[in-house]
Enzyme design. Structure first.
Site, mmCIF file in Angstrom:
data_model
loop_
_atom_site.group_PDB
_atom_site.id
_atom_site.type_symbol
_atom_site.label_atom_id
_atom_site.label_comp_id
_atom_site.label_asym_id
_atom_site.label_seq_id
_atom_site.Cartn_x
_atom_site.Cartn_y
_atom_site.Cartn_z
ATOM 1 N N TRP A 141 8.682 12.962 -2.847
ATOM 2 C CA TRP A 141 10.043 13.475 -2.594
ATOM 3 C C TRP A 141 10.861 13.214 -3.860
ATOM 4 O O TRP A 141 10.907 12.072 -4.348
ATOM 5 C CB TRP A 141 10.624 12.734 -1.383
ATOM 6 C CG TRP A 141 12.044 13.087 -1.053
ATOM 7 C CD1 TRP A 141 12.555 14.333 -0.885
ATOM 8 C CD2 TRP A 141 13.116 12.170 -0.830
ATOM 9 N NE1 TRP A 141 13.885 14.248 -0.559
ATOM 10 C CE2 TRP A 141 14.253 12.937 -0.520
ATOM 11 C CE3 TRP A 141 13.236 10.773 -0.852
ATOM 12 C CZ2 TRP A 141 15.487 12.356 -0.248
ATOM 13 C CZ3 TRP A 141 14.459 10.207 -0.579
ATOM 14 C CH2 TRP A 141 15.570 10.987 -0.278
ATOM 15 N N ASP A 173 8.092 4.489 3.216
ATOM 16 C CA ASP A 173 9.214 5.372 3.505
ATOM 17 C C ASP A 173 8.831 6.148 4.767
ATOM 18 O O ASP A 173 7.899 6.956 4.744
ATOM 19 C CB ASP A 173 9.435 6.322 2.318
ATOM 20 C CG ASP A 173 10.616 7.262 2.544
ATOM 21 O OD1 ASP A 173 11.225 7.211 3.622
ATOM 22 O OD2 ASP A 173 10.924 8.049 1.624
ATOM 23 N N LYS A 200 15.637 13.467 10.834
ATOM 24 C CA LYS A 200 14.787 14.544 11.342
ATOM 25 C C LYS A 200 14.405 14.348 12.802
ATOM 26 O O LYS A 200 14.568 15.249 13.611
ATOM 27 C CB LYS A 200 13.522 14.666 10.478
ATOM 28 C CG LYS A 200 13.678 15.533 9.267
ATOM 29 C CD LYS A 200 14.562 14.962 8.170
ATOM 30 C CE LYS A 200 13.918 13.820 7.442
ATOM 31 N NZ LYS A 200 14.697 13.363 6.270
#
Ligand code: PLA
Length: 462
Positions: A190, A271, A307
């Site tokens: 990311w 993460d 999310k």
């Protein structure tokens, strides 16, 4: 045309502070002040009878500030908004949309918010570490209730500003207490990971992860790069649904990754931004983290509810640090709070209450799991339909099955930068330039159109 700003200096003078910190109270000090102001290259003075005017010329003190490039992910949404085409499709940011391509607020979130209104809860400051009820449930969701790291109080959990803010707190902790230690990040990863460590002044380097030849995991490359890193490095791992590739290690591979990390005395740093979104199961998606914790390793985990609960703008997440003793955990927590205080003082309450209500209430929790399965299921359906459309339309017979092997919100298409640009410029399909598309922003109805765009870009642009 140069703009000018006029200010009545003489009117302002009685309250001006001179350079020695004393107040100017009379007109006798006025000339001293103006003489000083004349030396200021950004200010000119003019006399109009008894009134002195200062004219600020159009030379900015910010002349040295250069224009920053648009963000590679969030900048895509800005470009999308500016496009008037009816065909346009935003597959840039990883944000869930309904089949009608509308943003979605989960029913459990609405229910939790109604509860909050009924209870008439206040808006007092939270403690620096966040809402206690949130910190409790977020740790249990991640590690499983009753996990020894929780029972033995070896866990420092601090509410953060979603995944990004939680990563940033951890990066500041690393910078402060592990000076010179490197963070290893996957190639690719990311994009914001690099910004976060750069801004926190934490050195990083990359380990191999994605193999374009197999469109799969370069497991041997990953293992040898982790082995070659200086002892005691931090290894950043995506807990599930690797962004951008959508390729996760198998359970056996996770065990081997844990082996090398232990051998080299590295510190794993997870993460977890998509718990529940990879497989549809919250527990299955936390298994990598739990595997490391079960080995008794110290580790860091950043969590996000953007999310899985659709709380993008609430900025709710947490940083969890598993330590080998309760005493170390207490000290780590105290330092995380110390880092947070001058950064943003204390975190926002709204999202924390939503999570605490949903995860902490058995009925809402079950409803959430059902809704998440629906969201994950919709993404799986468009993934299948996109594959079917590509396979049916591609006259060159390219094998598109890698799309089905990838998991999570994204598909890493293998499109190059120029091919991705063609997707946007010719087809109005907005996506990141690394070839990533967010399937969460795709509908079944748009799959055929997207397949046409991909086939054209892949075969006709090089
Ligand atoms: N970690 C990973 C791996 C992510 O993909 C994202 C979000 C985050 C952390 C941070 O999300 P949060 O701060 O909202 O909790 N990635 C998105 C959005 C979905 C973004 O870039 O900010 C993406 O499109 O990649």
């Amino acid at each position: 045309m140069a703009s000018t700003m006029l200010s009545l200096v003489s009117a302002a003078l009685p309250l001006q502070e001179n350079h020695k910190g004393k107040m100017n109270l009379g007109s006798s000090d006025c000339s001293t002040f103006l003489r000083k102001e004349k030396r200021n290259p950004f200010m000119k003075t003019k006399s109009f009878g008894r009134i002195n005017m200062a004219i600020a010329v159009n030379t900015s003190r910010f002349e040295g500030v250069t224009m920053a490039p648009p963000d590679p992910i969030l900048g895509v949404s800005e470009a999308f908004r500016a496009d008037n085409s009816l065909m346009k499709l935003n597959l840039g940011v990883g944000a869930y949309r309904t089949e009608e391509l509308q943003p979605y607020v989960l029913n459990v979130v609405k229910k939790a918010e109604n509860l909050m209104l009924e209870r008439g809860e206040n808006k007092e400051y939270l403690p620096i570490e966040g809402l206690a009820a949130f910190n409790k449930v977020t740790a249990e969701l991640l590690f499983g209730a009753g996990n020894p790291v929780i029972e033995q109080q070896r866990l420092a959990t601090v509410q953060g500003l979603s995944g990004t803010g939680s990563l940033r707190l951890a990066a500041a902790l690393i910078e402060r207490y592990f000076p010179g230690a490197k963070v290893l990040i996957s190639s690719p990863t990311w994009g914001n990971h690099k910004n976060i460590f750069n801004d926190a002044r934490v050195p990083w380097s990359e380990y191999r992860y994605y193999d374009p030849k197999t469109v799969g995991l370069d497991f041997d490359g990953m293992i040898s790069d982790i082995k070659a890193a200086p002892e005691g490095s931090f290894v950043l791992l995506h807990g599930c649904a690797h962004n951008p590739t959508g390729i996760d290690p198998t359970p056996e591979q996770w065990e081997k990754i844990a082996d090398v990390i232990q051998e080299k005395n590295h510190i794993p740093f997870f993460d977890v931004a998509y718990q529940g979104f990879a497989s549809g199961s919250l527990d299955a998606d936390a298994s990598s983290v739990r595997l490391f914790a079960a080995r008794g390793m110290e580790l860091l985990v950043a969590q996000s509810y953007s999310k899985n609960l659709g709380l993008y703008a609430e900025r709710i997440g947490a940083i969890n640090v598993v330590c080998s003793s309760a005493d170390a955990a207490a000290r780590v927590k105290s330092q995380l709070k110390r880092i947070a205080r001058p950064m943003y003082s204390n975190p926002p309450i709204h999202g924390a209450r939503i999570v605490a209500n949903v995860v902490g209430d058995p009925a809402l929790f079950n409803e959430w799991k059902e809704e998440m399965e629906l969201m994950a299921g919709r993404i799986k359906n468009v993934r299948q339909k996109l594959f079917d459309s590509l396979s049916a339309k591609d006259k060159c017979g390219k094998d598109w099955s890698f799309i089905l092997k990838q998991i999570g919100m994204f598909s890493f298409t293998g499109l190059s930068k120029v091919q991705s640009e063609n997707m946007t410029n010719k087809w109005h399909v907005y996506m990141t330039k690394d070839g990533r598309i967010s399937l969460a922003g795709l509908s079944l109805a748009k799959c055929e159109y997207l397949a046409d765009a991909i086939i054209d870009s892949f075969h006709c642009v090089s």
